[in-house]
Design a protein around this motif. Structure first.
Motif, PDB file in Angstrom:
ATOM      1  N   ALA A 292     -15.352  72.534  72.059  1.00  0.00           N
ATOM      2  CA  ALA A 292     -16.574  72.933  71.078  1.00  0.00           C
ATOM      3  C   ALA A 292     -16.042  72.499  69.743  1.00  0.00           C
ATOM      4  O   ALA A 292     -16.816  72.015  68.910  1.00  0.00           O
ATOM      5  CB  ALA A 292     -16.409  74.512  71.244  1.00  0.00           C
ATOM      6  N   MET A 293     -14.832  72.447  69.643  1.00  0.00           N
ATOM      7  CA  MET A 293     -14.165  71.771  67.919  1.00  0.00           C
ATOM      8  C   MET A 293     -14.489  70.486  67.989  1.00  0.00           C
ATOM      9  O   MET A 293     -15.165  70.172  66.850  1.00  0.00           O
ATOM     10  CB  MET A 293     -12.605  72.119  67.927  1.00  0.00           C
ATOM     11  CG  MET A 293     -12.198  71.277  66.937  1.00  0.00           C
ATOM     12  SD  MET A 293     -10.435  71.264  66.875  1.00  0.00           S
ATOM     13  CE  MET A 293     -10.160  70.004  68.338  1.00  0.00           C
ATOM     14  N   LEU A 294     -14.270  69.702  68.964  1.00  0.00           N
ATOM     15  CA  LEU A 294     -14.773  68.452  68.648  1.00  0.00           C
ATOM     16  C   LEU A 294     -16.261  68.073  68.692  1.00  0.00           C
ATOM     17  O   LEU A 294     -16.768  67.225  67.679  1.00  0.00           O
ATOM     18  CB  LEU A 294     -14.338  67.412  70.093  1.00  0.00           C
ATOM     19  CG  LEU A 294     -12.804  67.277  70.148  1.00  0.00           C
ATOM     20  CD1 LEU A 294     -12.532  66.510  71.363  1.00  0.00           C
ATOM     21  CD2 LEU A 294     -12.024  66.415  69.123  1.00  0.00           C
ATOM     22  N   GLY A 295     -17.037  68.982  69.383  1.00  0.00           N
ATOM     23  CA  GLY A 295     -18.484  68.755  69.115  1.00  0.00           C
ATOM     24  C   GLY A 295     -18.808  69.019  67.958  1.00  0.00           C
ATOM     25  O   GLY A 295     -20.179  68.466  67.441  1.00  0.00           O
ATOM     26  N   SER A 296     -18.267  70.199  67.374  1.00  0.00           N
ATOM     27  CA  SER A 296     -18.654  70.524  66.090  1.00  0.00           C
ATOM     28  C   SER A 296     -18.697  69.233  65.064  1.00  0.00           C
ATOM     29  O   SER A 296     -19.492  69.176  64.376  1.00  0.00           O
ATOM     30  CB  SER A 296     -18.010  71.807  65.535  1.00  0.00           C
ATOM     31  OG  SER A 296     -18.169  72.782  66.487  1.00  0.00           O
ATOM     32  N   PHE A 297     -17.633  68.693  65.053  1.00  0.00           N
ATOM     33  CA  PHE A 297     -17.031  67.622  64.024  1.00  0.00           C
ATOM     34  C   PHE A 297     -18.163  66.638  64.316  1.00  0.00           C
ATOM     35  O   PHE A 297     -18.654  65.901  63.605  1.00  0.00           O
ATOM     36  CB  PHE A 297     -15.914  67.115  64.322  1.00  0.00           C
ATOM     37  CG  PHE A 297     -14.698  68.169  63.662  1.00  0.00           C
ATOM     38  CD1 PHE A 297     -14.812  68.959  62.438  1.00  0.00           C
ATOM     39  CD2 PHE A 297     -13.607  68.576  64.202  1.00  0.00           C
ATOM     40  CE1 PHE A 297     -14.270  69.562  61.819  1.00  0.00           C
ATOM     41  CE2 PHE A 297     -12.930  69.254  63.805  1.00  0.00           C
ATOM     42  CZ  PHE A 297     -13.036  70.038  62.738  1.00  0.00           C
ATOM     43  N   LEU A 298     -18.102  66.070  65.729  1.00  0.00           N
ATOM     44  CA  LEU A 298     -19.115  64.894  66.078  1.00  0.00           C
ATOM     45  C   LEU A 298     -20.719  65.340  65.784  1.00  0.00           C
ATOM     46  O   LEU A 298     -21.353  64.495  65.104  1.00  0.00           O
ATOM     47  CB  LEU A 298     -19.001  64.870  67.640  1.00  0.00           C
ATOM     48  CG  LEU A 298     -17.981  64.033  67.995  1.00  0.00           C
ATOM     49  CD1 LEU A 298     -17.810  63.979  69.386  1.00  0.00           C
ATOM     50  CD2 LEU A 298     -17.683  62.726  67.249  1.00  0.00           C
TER      51      LEU A 298
END
Length: 451
Positions: A292-298
């Motif tokens: 979810a963290m990586l998805g938020s930044f992407l």
């Protein structure tokens, strides 16, 4: 000039610490650590515990649904948002701190106090989010709202990830937990509440110190309340003039229900399907938070290129695919048709084919989870009239909670009727599809970046 730029960057970074400060409450208390412990060890039995936990969230949801637009309108009329956030953060702090009292098998007044504490902590957190969201458009130009919103969500997931890692590394994994905690007395699980409280008290400080607030409008408190309520009444009467915004709020209400249900029942489904213990569930939670963290930044980078609405649309499509993928997996079958060897009792972590397929589907499901929420928030900021920002974020919070009971209720009903947990979880797919259809009719304002 340089000092002004540094001050603005510090304000933006400090605003994101709000999500960092509050996320351990959602990660540790309401999802992965305290909630399962309460259901399994504090309540008289698991069925009663799940019902009581649901009642706390129902009461909190009703309070948020009824009061968030009202408080938002009052805050818009009065001006500053930080005093509201401070009071609500203290409510969450106090509620979390009291969870240490949740001894195994607690009864009588202690059990009631724990139920009240979790209810008040949830109310404080959800209301505080309303006022923090409303500060976003004042910090950055319209074309950067989506980027900062995504960074905030991503930073929040980092906070949840680190707090969960600390609990597992210090208190769950070691045979002798840190600080001499007693595993038999479930002190690690009980400490998740006070730990979230201390984390909140420390990491919310940059937001108070460095983020500018709206000036006071000069109205006495009573006049601000009357003006705010009058403004809200006018908004409700004139909702027909905000059809675009209302269509988005309706879409958010429907797909938001699905997001909450996926997050609430995903771990339960995994645990019952594969027999995972607390450690495995915790590691699964870490994986979800990383995704979810990586998805938020992407998603923030994607939103800057294609806009908020398209980012939410892509996220919902991926969520549908990921949900169907998870539902296609059982202990001895993947993708509905392929038979595999069931997990062995002495297997390693995620060692069976079904568990690996489950993790692969989680990848598709976890990555868009952050962008779906972050870009929804920035889309609301772009759709809301500037003079009614907090009020519309109150309606946004209402849309996220007004029918939050519906998806879990239908999951329970379908599961009971069919005696099939997989079919019960499947009800979230129509929610996602309906939300996607409603979102397709929303018109997003065209934002031109400053040159």
């Amino acid at each position: 000039m340089r000092r002004n730029i540094l001050s603005k960057r510090l304000a933006e970074a400090s605003w994101t610490t709000f999500d960092w400060a509050f996320q351990p409450f959602f990660t540790l208390v309401t999802t992965f650590i305290f909630a399962p412990y309460f259901v399994a060890a504090v309540a008289p039995d698991a069925v009663t515990g799940q019902a009581w936990w649901g009642y706390t969230q129902t009461v909190a949801g009703i309070a948020i649904a009824l009061l968030s637009p009202v408080l938002g309108a009052i805050a818009d009329a009065a001006g500053p948002r930080k005093p509201w956030i401070a009071a609500l953060a203290f409510l969450t702090f106090a509620g979390c701190a009291l969870l240490w009292l949740a001894l195994p098998g607690a009864g009588g007044g202690t059990l009631l106090l724990v139920l009240v504490a979790i209810t008040l902590a949830t109310i404080g957190a959800e209301f505080a989010i309303v006022f923090n969201n409303a500060m976003l458009p004042d910090l950055v130009p319209a074309h950067r709202v989506g980027v900062l919103s995504a960074i905030g969500w991503g930073v929040g997931y980092v906070g949840g990830l680190i707090s969960l890692g600390l609990v597992l590394g210090l208190f769950v994994l070691p045979e002798v937990p840190a600080f001499g905690l007693d595993k038999a007395a479930h002190e690690a699980e009980r400490l998740s509440g006070p730990l979230s409280a201390v984390w909140l008290a420390i990491f919310i400080l940059p937001m108070f110190l460095f983020v500018p607030d709206k000036p006071h409008q000069g109205l006495p408190r009573g006049a601000a309340i009357r003006q705010g309520l009058s403004q809200l009444a006018g908004t409700l009467r004139g909702l027909r003039h905000y059809r675009n915004q209302m269509r988005f709020l309706a879409a958010h209400m429907i797909y938001g229900d699905a997001l909450l249900a996926i997050f609430a029942f995903g771990g339960i489904y995994a645990r019952s399907t594969f027999g995972w213990d607390l450690l495995t569930i915790g590691i699964f939670g870490i994986i979800l938070n990383i995704l979810a963290m990586l998805g938020s930044f992407l998603g923030g980078a994607l939103e800057a290129r294609i806009g908020s609405k398209r980012t939410v649309t892509i996220s919902l499509i991926l969520l549908i695919v990921g949900t169907i993928g998870i539902l296609s997996i059982g202990a001895d079958r993947i993708f509905f048709l392929i038979e595999v060897t069931p997990p062995a009792p002495d297997r390693g972590l995620f060692a069976s084919p079904a568990e690996l397929a489950f993790l692969a589907s989680t990848l598709v499901l976890g990555l868009p989870f952050g962008p779906a929420q972050a870009s929804s928030r920035s889309l609301m900021a772009r759709l809301a009239p500037p003079s009614m920002m907090t009020e519309f974020f109150g309606l946004y919070a209402l849309s996220g909670k007004a029918t939050a009971f519906l998806a879990p209720f239908l999951i329970g009903i379908v599961t009971e009727i069919t005696q099939d947990q997989r079919l019960g979880i499947a009800v979230v797919v129509p929610f996602l599809l309906i939300g996607l259809w409603l979102l397709s009719g929303v018109r997003e304002p065209v934002i031109h970046s400053a040159r």
